[in-house]
Write a protein that holds these residues in place. Structure first.
Motif, mmCIF file in Angstrom:
data_model
loop_
_atom_site.group_PDB
_atom_site.id
_atom_site.type_symbol
_atom_site.label_atom_id
_atom_site.label_comp_id
_atom_site.label_asym_id
_atom_site.label_seq_id
_atom_site.Cartn_x
_atom_site.Cartn_y
_atom_site.Cartn_z
ATOM 1 N N PRO A 4 41.093 17.950 6.141
ATOM 2 C CA PRO A 4 41.955 18.940 6.794
ATOM 3 C C PRO A 4 41.515 20.389 6.569
ATOM 4 C CG PRO A 4 43.285 17.362 5.541
ATOM 5 C CD PRO A 4 41.848 17.045 5.253
ATOM 6 N N ALA A 5 41.256 20.743 5.311
ATOM 7 C CA ALA A 5 40.945 22.147 5.026
ATOM 8 C C ALA A 5 39.669 22.599 5.727
ATOM 9 C CB ALA A 5 40.835 22.348 3.517
ATOM 10 N N SER A 6 38.639 21.742 5.717
ATOM 11 C CA SER A 6 37.384 22.202 6.315
ATOM 12 C C SER A 6 37.462 22.191 7.842
ATOM 13 C CB SER A 6 36.183 21.414 5.793
ATOM 14 O OG SER A 6 36.250 20.101 6.223
ATOM 15 N N VAL A 7 38.241 21.257 8.407
ATOM 16 C CA VAL A 7 38.402 21.252 9.875
ATOM 17 C C VAL A 7 39.143 22.515 10.315
ATOM 18 C CG1 VAL A 7 39.563 20.115 11.816
ATOM 19 C CG2 VAL A 7 38.257 18.755 10.198
ATOM 20 N N VAL A 8 40.240 22.841 9.614
ATOM 21 C CA VAL A 8 41.011 24.042 9.988
ATOM 22 C C VAL A 8 40.136 25.287 9.857
ATOM 23 C CG1 VAL A 8 42.943 25.530 9.304
ATOM 24 C CG2 VAL A 8 43.272 23.058 9.479
ATOM 25 N N ALA A 9 39.374 25.370 8.770
ATOM 26 C CA ALA A 9 38.510 26.552 8.578
ATOM 27 C C ALA A 9 37.493 26.667 9.713
ATOM 28 C CB ALA A 9 37.805 26.461 7.227
ATOM 29 N N SER A 10 36.912 25.555 10.130
ATOM 30 C CA SER A 10 35.886 25.661 11.181
ATOM 31 C C SER A 10 36.514 25.946 12.543
ATOM 32 C CB SER A 10 34.964 24.445 11.192
ATOM 33 O OG SER A 10 35.538 23.379 11.881
ATOM 34 N N ILE A 11 37.727 25.424 12.790
ATOM 35 C CA ILE A 11 38.411 25.731 14.060
ATOM 36 C C ILE A 11 38.745 27.227 14.117
ATOM 37 C CG2 ILE A 11 40.572 25.434 15.349
ATOM 38 C CD1 ILE A 11 40.582 22.512 14.348
ATOM 39 N N LEU A 12 39.238 27.761 13.001
ATOM 40 C CA LEU A 12 39.606 29.183 12.997
ATOM 41 C C LEU A 12 38.366 30.056 13.189
ATOM 42 C CD1 LEU A 12 42.386 29.212 10.255
ATOM 43 C CD2 LEU A 12 42.679 29.507 12.724
ATOM 44 N N GLN A 13 37.261 29.640 12.605
ATOM 45 C CA GLN A 13 36.013 30.386 12.773
ATOM 46 C C GLN A 13 35.601 30.384 14.259
ATOM 47 O OE1 GLN A 13 32.669 28.543 10.867
ATOM 48 N NE2 GLN A 13 31.785 30.506 10.270
ATOM 49 N N GLN A 14 35.690 29.210 14.894
ATOM 50 C CA GLN A 14 35.343 29.118 16.319
ATOM 51 C C GLN A 14 36.305 29.952 17.166
ATOM 52 O OE1 GLN A 14 35.423 24.753 16.406
ATOM 53 N NE2 GLN A 14 33.332 24.791 17.184
ATOM 54 N N SER A 15 37.589 29.912 16.790
ATOM 55 C CA SER A 15 38.591 30.653 17.554
ATOM 56 C C SER A 15 38.321 32.147 17.485
ATOM 57 C CB SER A 15 39.999 30.385 17.002
ATOM 58 O OG SER A 15 40.278 29.013 17.020
ATOM 59 N N HIS A 16 38.014 32.638 16.285
ATOM 60 C CA HIS A 16 37.786 34.077 16.141
ATOM 61 C C HIS A 16 36.501 34.502 16.854
ATOM 62 C CE1 HIS A 16 41.290 34.843 13.787
ATOM 63 N NE2 HIS A 16 41.008 33.854 12.980
ATOM 64 N N ALA A 17 35.536 33.580 16.953
ATOM 65 C CA ALA A 17 34.290 33.915 17.643
ATOM 66 C C ALA A 17 34.470 33.894 19.166
ATOM 67 C CB ALA A 17 33.196 32.929 17.235
ATOM 68 N N HIS A 18 35.310 33.002 19.657
ATOM 69 C CA HIS A 18 35.381 32.754 21.107
ATOM 70 C C HIS A 18 36.578 33.410 21.784
ATOM 71 C CE1 HIS A 18 36.969 30.197 24.412
ATOM 72 N NE2 HIS A 18 35.715 30.044 24.770
ATOM 73 N N ILE A 25 38.918 21.320 24.021
ATOM 74 C CA ILE A 25 39.715 20.822 22.897
ATOM 75 C C ILE A 25 40.015 19.336 23.078
ATOM 76 C CG2 ILE A 25 42.027 20.997 21.855
ATOM 77 C CD1 ILE A 25 41.781 24.065 22.161
ATOM 78 N N LEU A 26 40.263 18.924 24.313
ATOM 79 C CA LEU A 26 40.531 17.501 24.579
ATOM 80 C C LEU A 26 39.358 16.607 24.180
ATOM 81 C CD1 LEU A 26 42.259 17.501 28.117
ATOM 82 C CD2 LEU A 26 43.249 16.661 25.978
ATOM 83 N N ARG A 27 38.143 17.164 24.303
ATOM 84 C CA ARG A 27 36.939 16.372 23.998
ATOM 85 C C ARG A 27 36.540 16.456 22.538
ATOM 86 N NH1 ARG A 27 35.083 18.853 28.899
ATOM 87 N NH2 ARG A 27 33.918 20.358 27.682
ATOM 88 N N ASP A 28 37.238 17.275 21.762
ATOM 89 C CA ASP A 28 36.851 17.510 20.371
ATOM 90 C C ASP A 28 37.193 16.284 19.516
ATOM 91 O OD1 ASP A 28 36.683 18.598 17.669
ATOM 92 O OD2 ASP A 28 36.714 20.565 18.598
ATOM 93 N N THR A 29 36.198 15.725 18.832
ATOM 94 C CA THR A 29 36.402 14.473 18.095
ATOM 95 C C THR A 29 37.038 14.673 16.712
ATOM 96 O OG1 THR A 29 34.150 14.619 17.261
ATOM 97 C CG2 THR A 29 34.496 13.269 19.229
ATOM 98 N N ARG A 30 37.299 15.942 16.350
ATOM 99 C CA ARG A 30 37.936 16.175 15.050
ATOM 100 C C ARG A 30 39.426 15.853 15.076
ATOM 101 N NH1 ARG A 30 35.565 22.106 14.273
ATOM 102 N NH2 ARG A 30 36.034 22.089 16.506
ATOM 103 N N HIS A 31 39.947 15.611 16.278
ATOM 104 C CA HIS A 31 41.354 15.197 16.377
ATOM 105 C C HIS A 31 41.508 14.139 17.462
ATOM 106 C CE1 HIS A 31 42.531 18.558 19.495
ATOM 107 N NE2 HIS A 31 41.413 17.943 19.819
#
Ligand SMILES: Cc1cc2nc3c(=O)[nH]c(=O)nc-3n(C[C@H](O)[C@H](O)[C@H](O)COP(=O)(O)O)c2cc1C
Length: 142
Positions: free
Chosen positions: A17-31, A66-72
């Motif tokens: 959970p922690a590393s997935v959330v961190a990487s999603i937030l990083q992608q969100s802030h970049a995009h 997001i629908l295609r993202d395999t992390r969820h």
């Protein structure tokens, strides 16, 4: 034209959970800033609830990714509407940890004291997010 989209999903079984959330937030802030997307990502160790706001094309395109993202998994659309103004314009992607949610707050919108957005209405899910915003439970304003 602006839209607001809300969905819920479950963290993939093998994901941390922690590393997935961190990487999603990083992608969100970049995009998100360059695409005019704002919103809130709420998460526990098992579920996500995310509200995305922005231009219809940008929000729809991001949701398709997001629908295609395999992390969820089990992504369910809870709410989609055209809006006159944003509610979360101050957040590139605000974050709230639902594991720390007050039970009384949760019970105001949910039949059980366990967060299960897949069993909640879109209206109540948005109301819960608004309450999180009002009580300053959302962090990462930028
Ligand atoms: C729950 C969840 C929320 C996400 N939110 C965003 C977001 O707000 N912005 C974003 O750019 N990517 C977000 N992503 C990541 C996208 O699914 C995708 O991996 C990312 O946009 C990079 O896609 P690309 O490599 O095809 O450009 C999210 C992923 C998940 C699982």
């Amino acid at each position: 034209m602006l839209v607001r989209l809300l969905y819920a999903s479950r963290l993939a079984a093998e994901a941390n959970p922690a590393s997935v959330v961190a990487s999603i937030l990083q992608q969100s802030h970049a995009h998100n800033p360059s695409h005019g997307i704002t919103g809130i990502l709420c998460h526990s160790d098992h579920v996500f609830m995310q509200v995305l706001e922005g231009g219809r094309e940008a929000v729809n395109a991001l949701y398709a990714k997001i629908l295609r993202d395999t992390r969820h998994t089990d992504v369910v659309l809870l709410h989609y509407e055209e809006i006159n103004e944003r509610r979360y314009s101050g957040w590139t992607m605000g974050q709230a940890n639902l594991a720390k949610l007050n039970v009384a707050t949760l019970l105001r919108y949910s039949d059980l004291p366990v967060l299960n957005p897949h069993a909640m209405s879109g209206k109540n899910s948005l109301a819960l997010m608004d309450e999180l915003m009002a009580t300053a439970a959302i962090i990462g304003r930028s």
